[in-house]
Write an enzyme that holds these catalytic residues in place. Structure first.
Site, PDB file in Angstrom:
ATOM      1  N   LYS A 158       2.770  -7.583  -5.628  1.00 44.84           N
ATOM      2  CA  LYS A 158       3.930  -7.717  -6.526  1.00 44.84           C
ATOM      3  C   LYS A 158       5.190  -8.129  -5.767  1.00 44.84           C
ATOM      4  O   LYS A 158       5.895  -9.026  -6.208  1.00 44.84           O
ATOM      5  CB  LYS A 158       4.215  -6.407  -7.272  1.00 44.84           C
ATOM      6  N   ARG A 213       7.196   1.821 -14.835  1.00 45.07           N
ATOM      7  CA  ARG A 213       5.969   2.336 -14.238  1.00 45.07           C
ATOM      8  C   ARG A 213       5.283   3.327 -15.179  1.00 45.07           C
ATOM      9  O   ARG A 213       4.220   3.845 -14.859  1.00 45.07           O
ATOM     10  CB  ARG A 213       6.302   3.138 -12.996  1.00 45.07           C
ATOM     11  N   ARG A 268      -1.888  -2.550   6.175  1.00 51.49           N
ATOM     12  CA  ARG A 268      -0.511  -3.022   6.223  1.00 51.49           C
ATOM     13  C   ARG A 268       0.286  -2.303   7.307  1.00 51.49           C
ATOM     14  O   ARG A 268       0.182  -1.092   7.451  1.00 51.49           O
ATOM     15  CB  ARG A 268       0.099  -2.719   4.849  1.00 51.49           C
ATOM     16  N   ARG A 271       3.649   2.654   6.898  1.00 50.83           N
ATOM     17  CA  ARG A 271       4.483   3.389   5.942  1.00 50.83           C
ATOM     18  C   ARG A 271       3.710   4.611   5.466  1.00 50.83           C
ATOM     19  O   ARG A 271       2.501   4.523   5.246  1.00 50.83           O
ATOM     20  CB  ARG A 271       4.725   2.487   4.710  1.00 50.83           C
ATOM     21  N   ARG A 274      -1.742   7.097  -5.003  1.00 46.35           N
ATOM     22  CA  ARG A 274      -1.003   6.044  -5.713  1.00 46.35           C
ATOM     23  C   ARG A 274      -1.906   5.366  -6.732  1.00 46.35           C
ATOM     24  O   ARG A 274      -1.460   5.009  -7.828  1.00 46.35           O
ATOM     25  CB  ARG A 274      -0.456   5.013  -4.716  1.00 46.35           C
TER      26      ARG A 274
HETATM   27  P1  AMP Z   1       6.715   0.264  -4.740  1.00 46.48           P
HETATM   28  O1  AMP Z   1       7.310  -0.396  -3.551  1.00 46.48           O
HETATM   29  O2  AMP Z   1       7.040  -0.429  -6.028  1.00 46.48           O
HETATM   30  O3  AMP Z   1       5.239   0.543  -4.584  1.00 46.48           O
HETATM   31  O4  AMP Z   1       7.418   1.704  -4.864  1.00 46.48           O
HETATM   32  C1  AMP Z   1       7.314   2.672  -3.832  1.00 46.48           C
HETATM   33  C2  AMP Z   1       7.506   4.062  -4.403  1.00 46.48           C
HETATM   34  O5  AMP Z   1       8.811   4.161  -5.024  1.00 46.48           O
HETATM   35  C3  AMP Z   1       6.532   4.458  -5.504  1.00 46.48           C
HETATM   36  O6  AMP Z   1       5.316   4.937  -4.975  1.00 46.48           O
HETATM   37  C4  AMP Z   1       7.329   5.543  -6.220  1.00 46.48           C
HETATM   38  O7  AMP Z   1       7.337   6.752  -5.495  1.00 46.48           O
HETATM   39  C5  AMP Z   1       8.735   4.981  -6.177  1.00 46.48           C
HETATM   40  N1  AMP Z   1       9.002   4.144  -7.374  1.00 46.48           N
HETATM   41  C6  AMP Z   1       9.214   2.797  -7.415  1.00 46.48           C
HETATM   42  N2  AMP Z   1       9.426   2.371  -8.668  1.00 46.48           N
HETATM   43  C7  AMP Z   1       9.348   3.471  -9.463  1.00 46.48           C
HETATM   44  C8  AMP Z   1       9.461   3.694 -10.866  1.00 46.48           C
HETATM   45  N3  AMP Z   1       9.686   2.686 -11.726  1.00 46.48           N
HETATM   46  N4  AMP Z   1       9.331   4.975 -11.329  1.00 46.48           N
HETATM   47  C9  AMP Z   1       9.101   5.987 -10.479  1.00 46.48           C
HETATM   48  N5  AMP Z   1       8.969   5.852  -9.163  1.00 46.48           N
HETATM   49  C10 AMP Z   1       9.086   4.610  -8.631  1.00 46.48           C
END
Ligand code: AMP
Length: 217
Positions: free
Chosen positions: A13, A88, A127, A160, A171
């Site tokens: 994404k 999400r 990664r 990470r 996740r």
């Molecule tokens: P991402 O880089 O989009 O995978 O986001 C990393 C982490 O940020 C996720 O695993 C969540 O802990 C948090 N996060 C990102 N976007 C959201 C969202 N829309 N709602 C809740 N938590 C989020």
């Protein structure tokens, strides 16, 4: 164009969001990036978000929604945006619909990046991120010349916390449970378009461009 990108963690994404936002001339708004920047700067929002992120869980809706509301109110998002990582959950999607309705507008399209679980695990577990410049490498698909050292800046590579195997499993569970229902939600609104997100990055970008074409992009 007002666009949302959905897909499991590791679907690419973030990468596709960069290209698509540039092609469509809209800002890319990534909630994960905003949270990570806040964690890096040690802000109160960052401190609040970090414990959830490190555990592979979602940051609570009340924190996330306010943050997105503020970001969408900035002038660069007035004529269009690409949301990456938000919504999400179905409650977040409902609030987003309401926020846009208040502004007299609505989403144009939701693009789903489709990748199966085995591929997601391969992608995420390999990664590595550079501590120096933040560039993301991959031990299998985009390896550095020397193990653990960034080719671009010589910085140290690390994994990470949310890319560690136990967190990846969590996740994926959270995605299936809380985020996958968005596919039905947006499908029901007739806004969902799915593309195969496997194969070379350029091929996926081309599929995305073709899929968005009928929506004005
Ligand atoms: P991402 O880089 O989009 O995978 O986001 C990393 C982490 O940020 C996720 O695993 C969540 O802990 C948090 N996060 C990102 N976007 C959201 C969202 N829309 N709602 C809740 N938590 C989020």
């Amino acid at each position: 164009m007002r666009l949302v990108l959905v897909g499991p963690p590791g679907a690419g994404k973030g990468t596709q969001a960069e290209f698509i936002a540039a092609n469509q001339s809209v800002p890319k708004i990534s909630t994960g990036d905003i949270f990570r920047a806040n964690v890096g700067q040690g802000t109160p929002l960052g401190l609040q978000a970090k414990k959830y992120m490190d555990a592979g869980q979602l940051v609570p809706d009340e924190v996330t929604i306010d943050m997105v509301r503020d970001r969408l109110a900035e002038p660069d998002a007035a004529d269009g945006f690409l949301l990456d990582g938000f919504p999400r959950t179905v409650p977040q999607a409902k609030v987003l619909d309401e926020m846009l309705a208040e502004l007299g507008t609505a989403l144009d399209v939701v693009l789903e990046l489709v990748v199966d679980n085995d591929e997601v695990i391969r992608r995420l577990s390999g990664r590595r991120t550079c501590r120096g410049c933040g560039k993301i490498w991959h031990v299998e698909f985009d390896a550095t010349e020397r193990d653990g050292v960034c080719d671009r800046c010589g910085g140290e590579l690390f994994q990470r916390d949310d890319d560690k195997p136990e967190t990846i499993a969590e996740r994926l569970r959270v995605y299936a449970d809380q985020t996958a229902p968005l596919v039905d939600y947006y499908g029901g609104q007739g806004k969902l378009v799915g593309i195969d997100a496997t194969g070379p990055v350029e091929d996926v970008t081309q599929r995305a461009t073709d899929a968005l074409d009928p929506f004005g992009g």
